[in-house]
Scaffold this active site. Structure first.
Site, PDB file in Angstrom:
ATOM      1  N   GLY A 125      12.477 -13.621   6.714  1.00 12.01           N
ATOM      2  CA  GLY A 125      12.319 -14.770   7.597  1.00 12.01           C
ATOM      3  C   GLY A 125      11.021 -14.659   8.382  1.00 12.01           C
ATOM      4  O   GLY A 125      11.044 -14.331   9.571  1.00 12.01           O
ATOM      5  N   SER A 127       7.649 -16.918   7.418  1.00 15.23           N
ATOM      6  CA  SER A 127       6.934 -18.190   7.476  1.00 15.23           C
ATOM      7  C   SER A 127       7.769 -19.276   8.151  1.00 15.23           C
ATOM      8  O   SER A 127       9.009 -19.278   8.085  1.00 15.23           O
ATOM      9  CB  SER A 127       6.552 -18.653   6.069  1.00 15.23           C
ATOM     10  OG  SER A 127       5.643 -17.759   5.476  1.00 15.23           O
ATOM     11  N   GLU A 246       4.256  -4.743  -1.340  1.00 15.22           N
ATOM     12  CA  GLU A 246       4.520  -5.325  -2.657  1.00 15.22           C
ATOM     13  C   GLU A 246       3.350  -5.262  -3.615  1.00 15.22           C
ATOM     14  O   GLU A 246       3.488  -5.602  -4.787  1.00 15.22           O
ATOM     15  CB  GLU A 246       4.947  -6.786  -2.492  1.00 15.22           C
ATOM     16  CG  GLU A 246       3.854  -7.679  -1.919  1.00 15.22           C
ATOM     17  CD  GLU A 246       4.322  -9.115  -1.769  1.00 15.22           C
ATOM     18  OE1 GLU A 246       3.958  -9.943  -2.611  1.00 15.22           O
ATOM     19  OE2 GLU A 246       5.042  -9.393  -0.801  1.00 15.22           O
TER      20      GLU A 246
END
Length: 397
Positions: A125, A127, A246
């Site tokens: 949570g 953007s 990532e």
């Protein structure tokens, strides 16, 4: 450093496992959201048991403690075997893991890390409708109160573009606890149970038919203070650990998956009688070269990281190279497919190279935005790698 003999032994071990255990017909078994979720959960559980799901985690977790070279072998073999990407558990095993591992308290690690391996799904949570590229402009508000003798945050606001939030059990949540000082100074990082009263989720129906993202609405959601990561107002620093998790192996895996999917373009060339069409063969040759270049760039990036000589901006080069190649791949497939590819056809949830060329083509454009737009990546390369002057503020055409 792992020697070549050990790496080849690992490669043989992983390849043998995948030949016996990889899901058969998983694309056809991922034509609905419910089937997609089941396929993802079953495959993740198999990989956890085999010790291949979390090679980047610490050694105290089953399958963890792998060197970067070993991690690279595992992801190469997963891509080579055309196994499902672990999209449903991606935020859990990368973003949530990095946040908990680097910034959480011992109690939080002990509580949440084992649950991820048991299949608990996390979403992000971050953007908001008015805070995307400028994430520090977020407005989701958290007020600290005492309720029933317990300190809590009461949260109100909205989040958007949250991957797989409709299936998530937990959420990595950024909130604003102060408006004083610079924007980053008033941000706090919370761990939110998605079953908490006041949390509602609305999937976003995308142009190609998928529902990979969702909106999260927060209406007087009560989150205990002990579910805060780091200090109040210091959530921006924690968020950087989340976002840095990532790149690298993910981009390498995606690049190798695209190389494997080139066979689908070759099949189209044969099916539509273009084997002697020099223009088509030229375009296919250019695509193969472009994809091979992306794989080489991703390999070099991982090699540099393994050797400890990674530079700021290297990941941005891989990201932009991959997103451009993905667009070229899907565009050529769509063109070769002709009118038959303009019709509505089933899509494979959670995949980028589905064989539904129209869906893949539309989805490819998202990759020039997701994870930082091409323009943002170019700025990083220009300013941090090439040391070019920053763009003046308030500059207009």
């Amino acid at each position: 450093m792992t020697d070549n003999a050990d790496l080849e032994a690992l490669r043989h071990e992983v390849r043998s496992f995948l030949e016996a255990e990889k899901p058969q017909g998983w694309r056809d078994a991922s034509r609905t959201q419910d089937d997609f979720v089941k396929t993802q959960r079953d495959w993740f559980a198999k990989l956890v048991k085999a010790g291949y799901a979390i090679p980047h985690w610490p050694a105290e977790y089953h399958g963890g403690g792998r060197s970067l070279a070993e991690q690279k072998v595992i992801y190469e073999e997963l891509a080579r075997a055309d196994c499902p990407r672990l999209l449903l558990s991606f935020v859990s095993t990368y973003h949530a893991f990095a946040t908990l591992h680097e910034c959480a308290s011992p109690e939080q690690k002990a509580k949440y890390m084992p649950r991820i391996l048991e299949g608990e799904t996390w979403c992000q949570g971050f953007s908001e409708p008015g805070a995307g590229s400028d994430l520090a402009a977020l407005k989701c508000k958290a007020v600290r109160e005492v309720r029933d003798g317990r300190e809590v945050y009461v949260v109100n606001g909205q989040k958007i573009w949250s991957t797989m939030a409709q299936f998530a059990d937990m959420c990595l949540l950024l909130v604003r606890t102060s408006s004083e000082g610079v924007k980053q100074a008033g941000i706090t990082y919370l761990l939110m149970d998605m079953k908490t009263p006041g949390v509602s989720v609305s999937p976003i129906h995308q142009i190609q038919g998928d529902e990979e993202f969702a909106e999260i609405f927060l209406d007087n959601v009560v989150i205990p203070v002990e579910q805060r990561v780091g200090e109040e107002g210091k959530g921006w620093a924690v968020a950087q650990a989340t976002l840095a998790s990532e790149r690298g192996l993910t981009l390498m895996e995606l690049s190798y998956r695209m190389r494997g999917a080139l066979s689908r373009v070759a099949s189209l060339i044969r099916e539509h009688g273009h084997e002697d069409d020099r223009g088509v063969l030229r375009d296919f040759g250019e695509l193969v070269t472009q994809v091979d270049a992306v794989c080489a760039i991703a390999d070099q990036f991982l090699d540099n990281r393994i050797k400890g000589i990674e530079r700021m901006g290297d990941a941005s080069i891989v990201k932009n190279s991959y997103s451009r190649a993905l667009r070229a791949y899907s565009k050529l497939g769509l063109r070769l497919g002709g009118m038959s590819e303009q019709y509505i056809a089933p899509i494979t949830f959670g995949d980028l190279n589905t064989g539904n060329w129209m869906a893949d083509y539309m989805n490819s454009y998202a990759w020039t935005i997701a994870g930082g737009s091409e323009e943002v990546q170019r700025n990083i390369i220009a300013e941090r790698m090439l040391e070019m002057p920053r763009e003046p503020k308030n500059w207009v055409l």
